[in-house]
Design a protein around this motif. Sequence first.
Motif, PDB file in Angstrom:
ATOM      1  N   VAL A  24       0.858  -1.189   0.000  1.00 49.70           N
ATOM      2  CA  VAL A  24       0.000   0.000   0.000  1.00 49.70           C
ATOM      3  C   VAL A  24       0.893   1.237   0.000  1.00 49.70           C
ATOM      4  O   VAL A  24       1.844   1.320   0.779  1.00 49.70           O
ATOM      5  CB  VAL A  24      -0.930   0.024   1.233  1.00 49.70           C
ATOM      6  N   VAL A  25       0.571   2.192  -0.864  1.00 55.00           N
ATOM      7  CA  VAL A  25       1.298   3.464  -0.915  1.00 55.00           C
ATOM      8  C   VAL A  25       0.317   4.596  -0.626  1.00 55.00           C
ATOM      9  O   VAL A  25      -0.716   4.713  -1.274  1.00 55.00           O
ATOM     10  CB  VAL A  25       1.958   3.687  -2.287  1.00 55.00           C
ATOM     11  N   LEU A  26       0.666   5.413   0.349  1.00 56.29           N
ATOM     12  CA  LEU A  26      -0.133   6.583   0.731  1.00 56.29           C
ATOM     13  C   LEU A  26       0.660   7.833   0.385  1.00 56.29           C
ATOM     14  O   LEU A  26       1.801   7.986   0.819  1.00 56.29           O
ATOM     15  CB  LEU A  26      -0.428   6.547   2.231  1.00 56.29           C
ATOM     16  N   VAL A  27       0.057   8.733  -0.401  1.00 50.65           N
ATOM     17  CA  VAL A  27       0.725   9.966  -0.817  1.00 50.65           C
ATOM     18  C   VAL A  27      -0.066  11.167  -0.315  1.00 50.65           C
ATOM     19  O   VAL A  27      -1.252  11.305  -0.617  1.00 50.65           O
ATOM     20  CB  VAL A  27       0.880  10.036  -2.350  1.00 50.65           C
ATOM     21  N   LEU A  28       0.598  12.015   0.453  1.00 50.26           N
ATOM     22  CA  LEU A  28       0.025  13.266   0.945  1.00 50.26           C
ATOM     23  C   LEU A  28       0.849  14.428   0.396  1.00 50.26           C
ATOM     24  O   LEU A  28       1.930  14.220  -0.160  1.00 50.26           O
ATOM     25  CB  LEU A  28       0.044  13.281   2.481  1.00 50.26           C
ATOM     26  N   ASN A  30       2.773  16.475   1.773  1.00 51.64           N
ATOM     27  CA  ASN A  30       4.109  16.606   2.352  1.00 51.64           C
ATOM     28  C   ASN A  30       4.615  15.302   2.958  1.00 51.64           C
ATOM     29  O   ASN A  30       5.505  15.300   3.803  1.00 51.64           O
ATOM     30  CB  ASN A  30       4.110  17.684   3.451  1.00 51.64           C
ATOM     31  N   ALA A  31       4.064  14.174   2.532  1.00 52.13           N
ATOM     32  CA  ALA A  31       4.474  12.914   3.128  1.00 52.13           C
ATOM     33  C   ALA A  31       4.130  11.743   2.209  1.00 52.13           C
ATOM     34  O   ALA A  31       3.224  11.831   1.377  1.00 52.13           O
ATOM     35  CB  ALA A  31       3.824  12.709   4.491  1.00 52.13           C
ATOM     36  N   VAL A  32       4.863  10.654   2.411  1.00 56.79           N
ATOM     37  CA  VAL A  32       4.610   9.400   1.716  1.00 56.79           C
ATOM     38  C   VAL A  32       4.753   8.282   2.733  1.00 56.79           C
ATOM     39  O   VAL A  32       5.673   8.295   3.561  1.00 56.79           O
ATOM     40  CB  VAL A  32       5.606   9.176   0.554  1.00 56.79           C
ATOM     41  N   ALA A  33       3.849   7.318   2.687  1.00 56.48           N
ATOM     42  CA  ALA A  33       3.969   6.106   3.488  1.00 56.48           C
ATOM     43  C   ALA A  33       3.901   4.908   2.552  1.00 56.48           C
ATOM     44  O   ALA A  33       3.053   4.852   1.663  1.00 56.48           O
ATOM     45  CB  ALA A  33       2.860   6.019   4.528  1.00 56.48           C
ATOM     46  N   VAL A  34       4.810   3.964   2.742  1.00 54.60           N
ATOM     47  CA  VAL A  34       4.816   2.722   1.973  1.00 54.60           C
ATOM     48  C   VAL A  34       4.735   1.570   2.959  1.00 54.60           C
ATOM     49  O   VAL A  34       5.547   1.467   3.885  1.00 54.60           O
ATOM     50  CB  VAL A  34       6.079   2.605   1.099  1.00 54.60           C
ATOM     51  N   LEU A  35       3.735   0.710   2.778  1.00 52.14           N
ATOM     52  CA  LEU A  35       3.465  -0.392   3.690  1.00 52.14           C
ATOM     53  C   LEU A  35       3.455  -1.700   2.904  1.00 52.14           C
ATOM     54  O   LEU A  35       2.904  -1.764   1.802  1.00 52.14           O
ATOM     55  CB  LEU A  35       2.112  -0.211   4.383  1.00 52.14           C
ATOM     56  N   ASP A  36       4.043  -2.729   3.488  1.00 53.80           N
ATOM     57  CA  ASP A  36       4.097  -4.042   2.852  1.00 53.80           C
ATOM     58  C   ASP A  36       3.439  -5.045   3.785  1.00 53.80           C
ATOM     59  O   ASP A  36       4.018  -5.460   4.791  1.00 53.80           O
ATOM     60  CB  ASP A  36       5.558  -4.425   2.593  1.00 53.80           C
ATOM     61  N   GLY A  37       2.197  -5.432   3.468  1.00 55.22           N
ATOM     62  CA  GLY A  37       1.484  -6.402   4.284  1.00 55.22           C
ATOM     63  C   GLY A  37       2.140  -7.766   4.212  1.00 55.22           C
ATOM     64  O   GLY A  37       2.467  -8.253   3.126  1.00 55.22           O
ATOM     65  N   GLU A  60      -3.091   8.350   7.668  1.00 58.27           N
ATOM     66  CA  GLU A  60      -3.342   9.513   6.806  1.00 58.27           C
ATOM     67  C   GLU A  60      -3.597  10.803   7.583  1.00 58.27           C
ATOM     68  O   GLU A  60      -2.916  11.812   7.352  1.00 58.27           O
ATOM     69  CB  GLU A  60      -4.484   9.222   5.838  1.00 58.27           C
ATOM     70  N   PRO A  61      -4.550  10.860   8.512  1.00 59.57           N
ATOM     71  CA  PRO A  61      -4.767  12.133   9.224  1.00 59.57           C
ATOM     72  C   PRO A  61      -3.621  12.472  10.174  1.00 59.57           C
ATOM     73  O   PRO A  61      -3.349  13.651  10.422  1.00 59.57           O
ATOM     74  CB  PRO A  61      -6.067  11.880   9.993  1.00 59.57           C
ATOM     75  N   ARG A  62      -2.943  11.470  10.689  1.00 60.62           N
ATOM     76  CA  ARG A  62      -1.866  11.727  11.641  1.00 60.62           C
ATOM     77  C   ARG A  62      -0.610  12.256  10.949  1.00 60.62           C
ATOM     78  O   ARG A  62       0.082  13.127  11.468  1.00 60.62           O
ATOM     79  CB  ARG A  62      -1.565  10.445  12.436  1.00 60.62           C
ATOM     80  N   LEU A  63      -0.316  11.739   9.753  1.00 58.05           N
ATOM     81  CA  LEU A  63       0.837  12.236   9.011  1.00 58.05           C
ATOM     82  C   LEU A  63       0.652  13.684   8.575  1.00 58.05           C
ATOM     83  O   LEU A  63       1.626  14.391   8.310  1.00 58.05           O
ATOM     84  CB  LEU A  63       1.072  11.366   7.769  1.00 58.05           C
ATOM     85  N   ALA A  64      -0.579  14.119   8.476  1.00 54.89           N
ATOM     86  CA  ALA A  64      -0.862  15.498   8.079  1.00 54.89           C
ATOM     87  C   ALA A  64      -0.581  16.499   9.201  1.00 54.89           C
ATOM     88  O   ALA A  64      -0.629  17.707   8.961  1.00 54.89           O
ATOM     89  CB  ALA A  64      -2.307  15.620   7.620  1.00 54.89           C
ATOM     90  N   ARG A  65      -0.323  16.013  10.414  1.00 53.14           N
ATOM     91  CA  ARG A  65      -0.011  16.895  11.538  1.00 53.14           C
ATOM     92  C   ARG A  65       1.494  17.132  11.573  1.00 53.14           C
ATOM     93  O   ARG A  65       2.265  16.243  11.970  1.00 53.14           O
ATOM     94  CB  ARG A  65      -0.466  16.263  12.854  1.00 53.14           C
ATOM     95  N   PRO A  66       1.960  18.289  11.161  1.00 52.56           N
ATOM     96  CA  PRO A  66       3.411  18.504  11.031  1.00 52.56           C
ATOM     97  C   PRO A  66       4.153  18.451  12.352  1.00 52.56           C
ATOM     98  O   PRO A  66       5.349  18.162  12.370  1.00 52.56           O
ATOM     99  CB  PRO A  66       3.504  19.901  10.396  1.00 52.56           C
TER     100      PRO A  66
END
Length: 298
Positions: A24-28, A30-37, A60-66
């Motif tokens: 799973v790739v999450l793109v915001l 100012n941030a990116v998260a890559v997860l491998d289940g 997602e909402p937590r990464l948006a908190r700088p």
Amino acid sequence: MSDVTVAERAGDRLSGSATGSEDVVLVLPNAVAVLDGATSLRPGARTGGWYAARLAAALEPRLARPEADLAALLAESIAAVAAEFDLHPGSSPSSTASLLRWDDEQVEALVLADSPIVLDAVGGPVAVVDEQLDALRAGAPRAGAGGYRDRLRSGGGFGAGHRAALNSAMDRTSRWRNVEGGFWVAEAVPEAAEHAVRARVPRAEVTAALVMTDGVSCGVRDYGIYPDFPAMLAAAVRDGPQAVLDEVRAAEESDPDGVRWPRSKRHDDQAMALVRLAERPPPGGTSGSGLGKKDLCT
């Protein structure tokens, strides 16, 4: 300004209950998260991919908190998913978690388990690599990793016998998940986030970053397609992330029975995010790209 390019490709399914990629790739902004289940051989609704998707939603909402610390927000997210779905340590699906976040002042990276991040920095490339699983595998037969790999080396192939040997190895390895002396991963233990590998570099010094799952990093760590992570990053910048995935898949197709490179699957899921943070210095500049410098594991 930043630009994010994502490349993904599904691999082989070892369980009949899963379809598509478990990465799973999450793109915001100012941030990116890559997860491998984590793959499971036991059919069920709650696969590693299922867990990775829920963890991404919690992140997602937590990464948006700088102002939030990366390890703290990852721990909060792990706890939130465990509470919502009544997950318990040892019986929960799990996932790697690699987080990259940037602002005007700095670039932060966090890696929990084997989904590396590499930064192209003016002072030299920085590879953020969690080596806990490598250490565990080096302790085989304690980790149970030797059986299926030896079987593949001898020409056993990826058939039913491989599944049985792999299942045995997975059972033994799972006993070392999120315990002292083992390896730490996102699951149902929020404290796992405290064991992540981290790096922080001034934003002005970083031109690009690569975040990837082990279905891509194997191109460096196992197959030797690229001599190091900076070389892989240079290729991704030059040719695009999809070209890197193609090179890794081509290497696997050249070894269809896992004799040269024994591995859990003929083809693993692949996910990669390339983040371009700044233009490179003009030709003739003194700082260069830094991609030829020695890889630094933080």
